[in-house]
Design a protein around this motif. Sequence first.
Motif, PDB file in Angstrom:
ATOM      1  N   VAL A 296      60.295  45.079  31.453  1.00 45.31           N
ATOM      2  CA  VAL A 296      58.797  45.484  31.535  1.00 45.31           C
ATOM      3  C   VAL A 296      58.097  44.956  30.298  1.00 45.31           C
ATOM      4  O   VAL A 296      58.484  45.218  29.041  1.00 45.31           O
ATOM      5  CB  VAL A 296      58.649  47.018  31.652  1.00 45.31           C
ATOM      6  CG1 VAL A 296      59.306  47.693  30.368  1.00 45.31           C
ATOM      7  CG2 VAL A 296      57.243  47.414  31.932  1.00 45.31           C
ATOM      8  N   GLU A 297      56.986  44.470  30.479  1.00 45.24           N
ATOM      9  CA  GLU A 297      56.115  43.739  29.351  1.00 45.24           C
ATOM     10  C   GLU A 297      54.800  44.306  29.653  1.00 45.24           C
ATOM     11  O   GLU A 297      54.057  44.223  30.706  1.00 45.24           O
ATOM     12  CB  GLU A 297      56.132  42.349  29.424  1.00 45.24           C
ATOM     13  CG  GLU A 297      55.653  41.646  28.200  1.00 45.24           C
ATOM     14  CD  GLU A 297      56.341  42.015  26.917  1.00 45.24           C
ATOM     15  OE1 GLU A 297      55.791  41.817  25.884  1.00 45.24           O
ATOM     16  OE2 GLU A 297      57.647  42.104  27.002  1.00 45.24           O
ATOM     17  N   GLY A 307      47.748  47.073  31.503  1.00 43.00           N
ATOM     18  CA  GLY A 307      48.622  47.388  32.541  1.00 43.00           C
ATOM     19  C   GLY A 307      50.087  46.943  32.225  1.00 43.00           C
ATOM     20  O   GLY A 307      50.453  46.953  30.861  1.00 43.00           O
ATOM     21  N   ALA A 308      51.121  46.495  33.248  1.00 43.90           N
ATOM     22  CA  ALA A 308      52.310  46.078  32.788  1.00 43.90           C
ATOM     23  C   ALA A 308      52.844  45.200  33.822  1.00 43.90           C
ATOM     24  O   ALA A 308      52.449  45.337  35.066  1.00 43.90           O
ATOM     25  CB  ALA A 308      53.326  47.359  32.578  1.00 43.90           C
ATOM     26  N   VAL A 309      53.930  44.303  33.241  1.00 43.39           N
ATOM     27  CA  VAL A 309      54.637  43.371  34.437  1.00 43.39           C
ATOM     28  C   VAL A 309      55.988  43.914  34.402  1.00 43.39           C
ATOM     29  O   VAL A 309      56.814  43.730  33.332  1.00 43.39           O
ATOM     30  CB  VAL A 309      54.302  41.984  34.094  1.00 43.39           C
ATOM     31  CG1 VAL A 309      55.179  40.923  34.830  1.00 43.39           C
ATOM     32  CG2 VAL A 309      52.762  41.656  33.901  1.00 43.39           C
ATOM     33  N   PHE A 310      56.437  43.908  35.420  1.00 41.07           N
ATOM     34  CA  PHE A 310      58.148  44.399  35.714  1.00 41.07           C
ATOM     35  C   PHE A 310      58.514  42.976  36.209  1.00 41.07           C
ATOM     36  O   PHE A 310      58.023  42.357  37.241  1.00 41.07           O
ATOM     37  CB  PHE A 310      58.311  45.527  36.795  1.00 41.07           C
ATOM     38  CG  PHE A 310      57.720  46.822  36.298  1.00 41.07           C
ATOM     39  CD1 PHE A 310      58.501  47.577  35.620  1.00 41.07           C
ATOM     40  CD2 PHE A 310      56.740  47.301  36.455  1.00 41.07           C
ATOM     41  CE1 PHE A 310      58.374  48.722  35.170  1.00 41.07           C
ATOM     42  CE2 PHE A 310      56.190  48.533  35.937  1.00 41.07           C
ATOM     43  CZ  PHE A 310      57.197  49.339  35.549  1.00 41.07           C
ATOM     44  N   THR A 311      59.736  42.554  35.843  1.00 45.56           N
ATOM     45  CA  THR A 311      60.734  41.741  36.360  1.00 45.56           C
ATOM     46  C   THR A 311      61.883  42.237  36.853  1.00 45.56           C
ATOM     47  O   THR A 311      62.774  43.019  36.082  1.00 45.56           O
ATOM     48  CB  THR A 311      61.100  40.731  35.123  1.00 45.56           C
ATOM     49  OG1 THR A 311      59.680  40.223  34.795  1.00 45.56           O
ATOM     50  CG2 THR A 311      61.842  39.363  35.734  1.00 45.56           C
ATOM     51  N   PHE A 312      62.258  41.967  37.973  1.00 42.48           N
ATOM     52  CA  PHE A 312      63.647  42.440  38.550  1.00 42.48           C
ATOM     53  C   PHE A 312      64.651  41.429  38.811  1.00 42.48           C
ATOM     54  O   PHE A 312      64.104  40.376  39.475  1.00 42.48           O
ATOM     55  CB  PHE A 312      63.294  43.122  39.905  1.00 42.48           C
ATOM     56  CG  PHE A 312      62.285  44.421  39.904  1.00 42.48           C
ATOM     57  CD1 PHE A 312      62.779  45.704  40.020  1.00 42.48           C
ATOM     58  CD2 PHE A 312      60.777  44.368  39.714  1.00 42.48           C
ATOM     59  CE1 PHE A 312      62.053  46.678  39.915  1.00 42.48           C
ATOM     60  CE2 PHE A 312      60.111  45.421  39.790  1.00 42.48           C
ATOM     61  CZ  PHE A 312      60.715  46.652  39.647  1.00 42.48           C
ATOM     62  N   LEU A 313      65.871  41.496  38.349  1.00 40.77           N
ATOM     63  CA  LEU A 313      66.926  40.618  38.639  1.00 40.77           C
ATOM     64  C   LEU A 313      68.152  41.225  39.127  1.00 40.77           C
ATOM     65  O   LEU A 313      68.624  42.199  38.366  1.00 40.77           O
ATOM     66  CB  LEU A 313      66.972  40.033  37.319  1.00 40.77           C
ATOM     67  CG  LEU A 313      68.124  38.692  37.318  1.00 40.77           C
ATOM     68  CD1 LEU A 313      67.444  37.750  38.248  1.00 40.77           C
ATOM     69  CD2 LEU A 313      68.318  38.192  36.005  1.00 40.77           C
ATOM     70  N   PRO A 314      68.704  41.069  40.224  1.00 37.66           N
ATOM     71  CA  PRO A 314      69.750  41.628  40.692  1.00 37.66           C
ATOM     72  C   PRO A 314      70.852  41.594  40.051  1.00 37.66           C
ATOM     73  O   PRO A 314      71.013  40.151  39.487  1.00 37.66           O
ATOM     74  CB  PRO A 314      69.773  40.966  42.278  1.00 37.66           C
ATOM     75  CG  PRO A 314      68.461  40.416  42.332  1.00 37.66           C
ATOM     76  CD  PRO A 314      68.070  39.898  41.303  1.00 37.66           C
TER      77      PRO A 314
END
Length: 450
Positions: A296-297, A307-314
């Motif tokens: 999260v950034e 706000g915030a930006v989520f990055t999801f990596l399996p």
Amino acid sequence: MANLFPVFRMRLLTQMVILISAVVFASMALSGAMFSIMLDDILKKYIGQQAMTVAKLAAMNERITRAFELPNPPAVIQPLAEQIRTESGASYVVIGNKDGIRYSHYDPQQIGQLMGTSNEPVFQNEMSVIYEGVGVSGPAIKAKVPIRNREGTVIGVSSVGFLLDEVDDRINEYKAEIRKLAFIILSVGLIFAYLIARRVKKLILGLEPQEISFLYKEREATLESIRDAIVAVDMKERIVTMNRRARELLRDHSLETGRKLRHPQLREMMRTAALTGQGRSNRRMFLHPQVFAIHVEPILQDNVVKGAVFTFLPESEIEQLTDEFSKIKVFSENMRAQNHEYLNKLNTIYGLLSLKDYDKALEIISDEVRERQDMIAFLMTSVKDTLIAACLLGKISRSKELKVNLEIDPDSHLTYAPRNRIRSCSLPFSATSWTTAWKRPAAGRGLKPE
């Protein structure tokens, strides 16, 4: 065909200044026109009331009413009427009898003649009237008031008028003041229009509309092309943007554009990033049916979190990348060993050639080529899995570098390899996981390290 004549595009700053100025100018023009119409109406009514007041003052003057009984009324009435005219500013003050004969006029030649307009409304109804009419002096706003004697009988009429030319001159004077005020307001409006346009231009980072449109499309294309799942959230914890990868991976977790975050751990990460203003990396989180590594950034604007930006990596993709990296590392190590071995042999051959021992050099080259070709042919026919064949070839080269003799039984073969148990070729040759797949003669082992 390319456009040889570039399309002229007006800058946003210029467009905003022109549009705001046009609105201000149109507003001022409309307001000025309406105000002018209202001014005409109000001023004419005001002048009509003023004419009525002057006419009543003249009709109520006792010296004028008594003069009607004299043999020569104009001798007394003319000076009094002219005095009233000059003091009130009226265009004319005319006193007439019931027959319409003038007893006063600003032009003495008109005294004794019939009045230019009818007095019937005044004499019949015995009431005062205000109207616009055309008389001897021209178009005017007139007021007529009946003159009564002591008994209350109507004996004459008091007619006071303001010529429309003089009224128009006065109206034009007021309109000139209105135009000056409108010009000042318009100038101020132009200045503020420029300042507002500059402010808007600064807020959008000096970009033109077509540049903003291109950046938006570019950002959208960039997000869609990223293989990681990207989710942007505002301060109300509402999802504002998701790329294609995020929609594919997270469609079963109530994560959709326009909806609020429901997962408690994601909300906690969002709030932590908002409070600290710093991102957080590689947090493992289980989102059924798999584990994700989440980063999260915060989104900062003027050092304020928006706000915030989520990055999801399996996690499965991370393991897959790790395995591939391990394989590449092993291949690289084997290639390094093989390269080192060949360098040693090249140095030996170079030394023999320098010593002119050509027969020995030719013997080494022949043995090396024959041995290499025999080993490659054997591995291609006996080992069906190319990854294991490559690993064996690398191990053979490594053993030669380490001066270790590695032998493979020529009657053995490998038909298949259990993928769920072999991750890389870095396992020792004595690993038990290979023994179930490696078929060897009953008399000996398949691999014989010495």
